[in-house]
Every structure is written in C-alpha cells, then in structure tokens.
Design a protein around this motif. Structure first.
Motif, PDB file in Angstrom:
ATOM      1  N   PHE A  66      -7.519 -80.956 -15.560  1.00  0.00           N
ATOM      2  CA  PHE A  66      -7.643 -79.834 -16.493  1.00  0.00           C
ATOM      3  C   PHE A  66      -6.595 -79.880 -17.610  1.00  0.00           C
ATOM      4  O   PHE A  66      -6.804 -79.318 -18.683  1.00  0.00           O
ATOM      5  CB  PHE A  66      -7.536 -78.509 -15.740  1.00  0.00           C
ATOM      6  CG  PHE A  66      -8.740 -78.194 -14.882  1.00  0.00           C
ATOM      7  CD1 PHE A  66      -8.603 -77.974 -13.521  1.00  0.00           C
ATOM      8  CD2 PHE A  66     -10.010 -78.103 -15.441  1.00  0.00           C
ATOM      9  CE1 PHE A  66      -9.710 -77.673 -12.725  1.00  0.00           C
ATOM     10  CE2 PHE A  66     -11.126 -77.792 -14.661  1.00  0.00           C
ATOM     11  CZ  PHE A  66     -10.963 -77.581 -13.303  1.00  0.00           C
ATOM     12  N   GLN A  67      -5.485 -80.559 -17.318  1.00  0.00           N
ATOM     13  CA  GLN A  67      -4.450 -80.607 -18.358  1.00  0.00           C
ATOM     14  C   GLN A  67      -4.899 -81.437 -19.563  1.00  0.00           C
ATOM     15  O   GLN A  67      -4.261 -81.443 -20.605  1.00  0.00           O
ATOM     16  CB  GLN A  67      -3.140 -81.158 -17.788  1.00  0.00           C
ATOM     17  CG  GLN A  67      -3.118 -82.636 -17.469  1.00  0.00           C
ATOM     18  CD  GLN A  67      -3.823 -83.002 -16.167  1.00  0.00           C
ATOM     19  OE1 GLN A  67      -4.503 -82.161 -15.541  1.00  0.00           O
ATOM     20  NE2 GLN A  67      -3.680 -84.250 -15.758  1.00  0.00           N
ATOM     21  N   ARG A  68      -6.028 -82.143 -19.405  1.00  0.00           N
ATOM     22  CA  ARG A  68      -6.595 -82.920 -20.522  1.00  0.00           C
ATOM     23  C   ARG A  68      -7.848 -82.260 -21.097  1.00  0.00           C
ATOM     24  O   ARG A  68      -8.485 -82.820 -21.979  1.00  0.00           O
ATOM     25  CB  ARG A  68      -6.945 -84.331 -20.055  1.00  0.00           C
ATOM     26  CG  ARG A  68      -5.758 -85.141 -19.556  1.00  0.00           C
ATOM     27  CD  ARG A  68      -4.770 -85.487 -20.684  1.00  0.00           C
ATOM     28  NE  ARG A  68      -3.742 -86.434 -20.262  1.00  0.00           N
ATOM     29  CZ  ARG A  68      -3.909 -87.764 -20.338  1.00  0.00           C
ATOM     30  NH1 ARG A  68      -5.044 -88.280 -20.788  1.00  0.00           N
ATOM     31  NH2 ARG A  68      -2.949 -88.574 -19.955  1.00  0.00           N
ATOM     32  N   ARG A  92     -13.705 -67.115 -17.224  1.00  0.00           N
ATOM     33  CA  ARG A  92     -12.314 -66.813 -16.842  1.00  0.00           C
ATOM     34  C   ARG A  92     -12.228 -66.538 -15.341  1.00  0.00           C
ATOM     35  O   ARG A  92     -11.373 -67.093 -14.635  1.00  0.00           O
ATOM     36  CB  ARG A  92     -11.810 -65.604 -17.623  1.00  0.00           C
ATOM     37  CG  ARG A  92     -10.355 -65.235 -17.295  1.00  0.00           C
ATOM     38  CD  ARG A  92      -9.813 -64.148 -18.179  1.00  0.00           C
ATOM     39  NE  ARG A  92     -10.633 -62.935 -18.178  1.00  0.00           N
ATOM     40  CZ  ARG A  92     -10.673 -62.072 -17.143  1.00  0.00           C
ATOM     41  NH1 ARG A  92      -9.997 -62.342 -16.031  1.00  0.00           N
ATOM     42  NH2 ARG A  92     -11.402 -60.981 -17.200  1.00  0.00           N
ATOM     43  N   GLU A  93     -13.166 -65.741 -14.849  1.00  0.00           N
ATOM     44  CA  GLU A  93     -13.149 -65.380 -13.429  1.00  0.00           C
ATOM     45  C   GLU A  93     -13.456 -66.580 -12.528  1.00  0.00           C
ATOM     46  O   GLU A  93     -12.828 -66.785 -11.500  1.00  0.00           O
ATOM     47  CB  GLU A  93     -14.150 -64.252 -13.173  1.00  0.00           C
ATOM     48  CG  GLU A  93     -13.732 -62.923 -13.801  1.00  0.00           C
ATOM     49  CD  GLU A  93     -14.853 -61.888 -13.748  1.00  0.00           C
ATOM     50  OE1 GLU A  93     -14.566 -60.713 -14.048  1.00  0.00           O
ATOM     51  OE2 GLU A  93     -15.999 -62.259 -13.431  1.00  0.00           O
ATOM     52  N   ARG A  98      -8.701 -69.416 -11.815  1.00  0.00           N
ATOM     53  CA  ARG A  98      -8.555 -70.102 -10.517  1.00  0.00           C
ATOM     54  C   ARG A  98      -7.943 -71.483 -10.676  1.00  0.00           C
ATOM     55  O   ARG A  98      -7.309 -71.998  -9.768  1.00  0.00           O
ATOM     56  CB  ARG A  98      -9.932 -70.182  -9.841  1.00  0.00           C
ATOM     57  CG  ARG A  98     -10.534 -68.796  -9.605  1.00  0.00           C
ATOM     58  CD  ARG A  98     -11.857 -68.868  -8.901  1.00  0.00           C
ATOM     59  NE  ARG A  98     -11.709 -69.571  -7.627  1.00  0.00           N
ATOM     60  CZ  ARG A  98     -12.653 -70.366  -7.133  1.00  0.00           C
ATOM     61  NH1 ARG A  98     -13.767 -70.568  -7.792  1.00  0.00           N
ATOM     62  NH2 ARG A  98     -12.471 -70.963  -5.970  1.00  0.00           N
ATOM     63  N   ALA A  99      -8.160 -72.087 -11.857  1.00  0.00           N
ATOM     64  CA  ALA A  99      -7.623 -73.443 -12.062  1.00  0.00           C
ATOM     65  C   ALA A  99      -6.357 -73.403 -12.908  1.00  0.00           C
ATOM     66  O   ALA A  99      -5.815 -74.447 -13.270  1.00  0.00           O
ATOM     67  CB  ALA A  99      -8.677 -74.308 -12.742  1.00  0.00           C
ATOM     68  N   ALA A 100      -5.934 -72.202 -13.238  1.00  0.00           N
ATOM     69  CA  ALA A 100      -4.682 -72.016 -14.027  1.00  0.00           C
ATOM     70  C   ALA A 100      -4.705 -72.894 -15.269  1.00  0.00           C
ATOM     71  O   ALA A 100      -3.772 -73.657 -15.536  1.00  0.00           O
ATOM     72  CB  ALA A 100      -3.474 -72.344 -13.175  1.00  0.00           C
ATOM     73  N   ARG A 105      -5.694 -74.249 -24.179  1.00  0.00           N
ATOM     74  CA  ARG A 105      -6.763 -75.244 -24.003  1.00  0.00           C
ATOM     75  C   ARG A 105      -8.141 -74.589 -23.974  1.00  0.00           C
ATOM     76  O   ARG A 105      -9.147 -75.243 -23.733  1.00  0.00           O
ATOM     77  CB  ARG A 105      -6.541 -76.029 -22.703  1.00  0.00           C
ATOM     78  CG  ARG A 105      -5.313 -76.871 -22.752  1.00  0.00           C
ATOM     79  CD  ARG A 105      -5.208 -77.919 -21.652  1.00  0.00           C
ATOM     80  NE  ARG A 105      -4.216 -78.918 -22.021  1.00  0.00           N
ATOM     81  CZ  ARG A 105      -4.487 -79.942 -22.825  1.00  0.00           C
ATOM     82  NH1 ARG A 105      -5.719 -80.115 -23.289  1.00  0.00           N
ATOM     83  NH2 ARG A 105      -3.552 -80.798 -23.175  1.00  0.00           N
ATOM     84  N   VAL A 106      -8.167 -73.279 -24.154  1.00  0.00           N
ATOM     85  CA  VAL A 106      -9.426 -72.542 -24.067  1.00  0.00           C
ATOM     86  C   VAL A 106      -9.749 -71.941 -25.437  1.00  0.00           C
ATOM     87  O   VAL A 106      -8.920 -71.228 -26.010  1.00  0.00           O
ATOM     88  CB  VAL A 106      -9.328 -71.420 -23.015  1.00  0.00           C
ATOM     89  CG1 VAL A 106     -10.648 -70.665 -22.911  1.00  0.00           C
ATOM     90  CG2 VAL A 106      -8.932 -72.004 -21.658  1.00  0.00           C
ATOM     91  N   HIS A 107     -10.901 -72.261 -25.947  1.00  0.00           N
ATOM     92  CA  HIS A 107     -11.297 -71.821 -27.307  1.00  0.00           C
ATOM     93  C   HIS A 107     -12.525 -70.920 -27.187  1.00  0.00           C
ATOM     94  O   HIS A 107     -13.664 -71.379 -27.237  1.00  0.00           O
ATOM     95  CB  HIS A 107     -11.586 -73.046 -28.161  1.00  0.00           C
ATOM     96  CG  HIS A 107     -10.477 -74.054 -28.122  1.00  0.00           C
ATOM     97  ND1 HIS A 107      -9.348 -73.943 -28.899  1.00  0.00           N
ATOM     98  CD2 HIS A 107     -10.289 -75.152 -27.339  1.00  0.00           C
ATOM     99  CE1 HIS A 107      -8.524 -74.945 -28.622  1.00  0.00           C
ATOM    100  NE2 HIS A 107      -9.071 -75.688 -27.675  1.00  0.00           N
ATOM    101  N   ARG A 108     -12.247 -69.624 -27.037  1.00  0.00           N
ATOM    102  CA  ARG A 108     -13.380 -68.709 -26.886  1.00  0.00           C
ATOM    103  C   ARG A 108     -13.851 -68.257 -28.264  1.00  0.00           C
ATOM    104  O   ARG A 108     -13.125 -68.405 -29.268  1.00  0.00           O
ATOM    105  CB  ARG A 108     -12.981 -67.512 -26.033  1.00  0.00           C
ATOM    106  CG  ARG A 108     -11.932 -66.619 -26.643  1.00  0.00           C
ATOM    107  CD  ARG A 108     -11.626 -65.409 -25.762  1.00  0.00           C
ATOM    108  NE  ARG A 108     -10.647 -64.550 -26.417  1.00  0.00           N
ATOM    109  CZ  ARG A 108     -10.945 -63.653 -27.339  1.00  0.00           C
ATOM    110  NH1 ARG A 108     -12.217 -63.468 -27.703  1.00  0.00           N
ATOM    111  NH2 ARG A 108      -9.995 -62.930 -27.937  1.00  0.00           N
ATOM    112  N   VAL A 109     -15.051 -67.750 -28.310  1.00  0.00           N
ATOM    113  CA  VAL A 109     -15.578 -67.190 -29.562  1.00  0.00           C
ATOM    114  C   VAL A 109     -14.863 -65.861 -29.823  1.00  0.00           C
ATOM    115  O   VAL A 109     -14.868 -64.982 -28.958  1.00  0.00           O
ATOM    116  CB  VAL A 109     -17.096 -66.968 -29.447  1.00  0.00           C
ATOM    117  CG1 VAL A 109     -17.637 -66.368 -30.741  1.00  0.00           C
ATOM    118  CG2 VAL A 109     -17.819 -68.284 -29.122  1.00  0.00           C
ATOM    119  N   PRO A 110     -14.232 -65.691 -30.973  1.00  0.00           N
ATOM    120  CA  PRO A 110     -13.437 -64.477 -31.235  1.00  0.00           C
ATOM    121  C   PRO A 110     -14.327 -63.271 -31.546  1.00  0.00           C
ATOM    122  O   PRO A 110     -14.491 -62.866 -32.693  1.00  0.00           O
ATOM    123  CB  PRO A 110     -12.586 -64.869 -32.447  1.00  0.00           C
ATOM    124  CG  PRO A 110     -13.392 -65.896 -33.157  1.00  0.00           C
ATOM    125  CD  PRO A 110     -14.184 -66.620 -32.110  1.00  0.00           C
TER     126      PRO A 110
END
Ligand code: 6PG
Length: 255
Positions: A66-68, A92-93, A98-100, A105-110
C-alpha cells in the motif's frame, strides 16, 4: 459469441468474487511497481467490490504494498465524504482505515466543492497533477475496477447520459442522473479505456441481462436496443476482465 477481446472468469457465488479478483489486483500492482515504482488504481463504488477491499486490507505476507499505491475513484456521488451514500466513505471503512493507508495517497473526488462541475474540474486537475499530464492528456491507470448496474451503467455512466458519449479528452465529467435525481462525478469513457487493466466485478441474477448485452452475448440486444454504457468500455491498449458469479452469468454461452 462473447467479445473475443475480453476475459471472463465465472465464480460460484458472490462471496467468491473477492478471492478471484484479489490476485488480479496484486498482479497489476506487482507489474506497476516493478515498472514505475507506483500503483495507480481507480476503485469502484457500490456494494459488490466492498468484500474485495476488505480482503485486500486483511492480506499479509504477501499482501498489497500500500505504501506504493495511489488510490483514485472511478466515480462519486455528489454527497459529503461522510455521507452513507459516499463511495469514499465505503472505501474508507472497508480499506483505508483498516490498511492504514496514508491520506496523501488517497485522491477522493472533492464533493465539498460548490457544484458537481466544480468537483469534476478539481478532480481532473488532481489527476493531471498525479499523472503529470498536460491539459488534454488522459491518465493511464494501472487498474480500474468497475461494477455493472442492472441498466448496463458502469461508474456513473448511465443510459442516456451525455457522459457516455463524451468524446473530449476530459478525464472526468459531471453528470445529472435523471433516474436517481442526483448529480454524479465520473471518469469519462476515454479515461477508463486508457487504463492498462479494467476489471468488472458483477454479481447477482438481476445483472444477467445487462451482462449478456455488455459481453456481446445477446443477439437481439445487439440488433435493436442501444448498447448499454458499459459496452463502451474497451481498453485501447489494455486488458479487460470480467469476474462474475454464476447467477450473473446466467444465459452466457458456456463454450
Ligand atoms: C456507484 C458505482 C456503480 C456501481 C453499480 C453496481 O457509484 O454506485 O460506481 O457504477 O458499480 O451501480 O453497484 P452494486 O455493486 O452495488 O450492484
């Protein structure tokens, strides 16, 4: 005759989809990290992919790197990020918490933007920045996960929506979905088709007619009715995989 360019994997039940899809995700991840040092994935919303996200979050040795990862969304409802209908909240849930996974690294729709059009423009700008694109260039995701609606929609590309026939090089479009009386933001067909790998996750007998039409296994659908939006998904230089349960595969040629 099923479209020859795609791969179809039929599993016994909906509960088997996550276990069948996880190795596909990890293979795409491994290749992306080996070649580019980063794995850029666009996640599907809805209910079907949630068990896959939970499984990925729980996998260890080997588990995802996940760090990549750089995580994006194939579409989003125009609701606050904490709203029960938010795809971001579901991810997210099931995965992020859960994977911290680090927020950067997360690009959600604003969706806090003033309108769906503004949210789409901001998300498109985020894509251009993350993929180092010039204006007009499309992002090439390593993997796009998609679901399928009973009406043949995918992401938020719904029948009759202008987004389905969007031919500009806009990677993201805002679309009003009449049947839901709701605004949506979605990756455009071109951005999905630019991906290296696209995987549909489809479960349930109610999806069988749409799936047959999308796979090209329904002659009369081919002859008369307009093609379902999901039929437009055909990666130009990439792999197209369907992971479906037996109920959704009802009526497909077994050959
Ligand atoms: C969404 C999805 C949508 C979904 C299909 C299937 O935001 O809801 O992007 O395209 O994948 O509607 O949904 P289910 O998996 O819940 O059947």
């Amino acid at each position: 005759m099923i479209r020859p360019e795609l791969s179809l994997r039929v599993v016994e039940s909906a509960g088997d989809i996550a276990a069948a899809a996880a190795p596909i995700v990890l293979a795409a991840e491994r290749e992306a990290i080996a070649e580019r040092g980063v794995f850029r994935i666009a996640l599907a919303g809805g209910a079907t992919p949630r068990p896959l996200y939970s499984l990925l979050a729980s996998m260890r040795d080997p588990g995802p790197s996940f760090q990549r990862w750089q995580i994006f969304f194939g579409d989003e409802r125009m609701v606050p990020a904490g709203h029960p209908d938010s795809n971001y909240r579901m991810v997210r849930e099931a995965l992020l918490d859960r994977a911290a996974i680090p927020p950067q690294r997360v690009h959600r729709v604003p969706t806090e933007a003033g309108s769906a059009a503004q949210a789409a423009a901001l998300y498109a700008a985020e894509l251009r920045s993350c993929f180092a694109l010039a204006y007009g260039q499309l992002p090439r995701f390593d993997l796009v996960l998609l679901g399928l609606g009973t009406d043949g929609h995918t992401a938020s590309l719904f029948p009759g929506s202008s987004a389905v026939t969007e031919t500009s090089t806009q990677p993201v479009v805002a679309t009003w979905v009449e049947k839901l009386a709701a605004d949506r933001i979605t990756l455009a067909v071109g951005a999905i088709n630019a991906a290296r790998t696209v995987v549909f996750l489809v479960a349930g007998a109610d999806k069988a007619p749409a799936l047959r039409a999308v796979l090209g296994a329904d002659a009369q659908a081919d002859a008369g009715a307009p093609a379902p939006p999901a039929r437009a998904i055909a990666p130009a230089d990439g792999e197209l995989i369907f992971v479906v349960d037996r109920a959704a595969a009802t009526g497909l040629p077994t050959g």
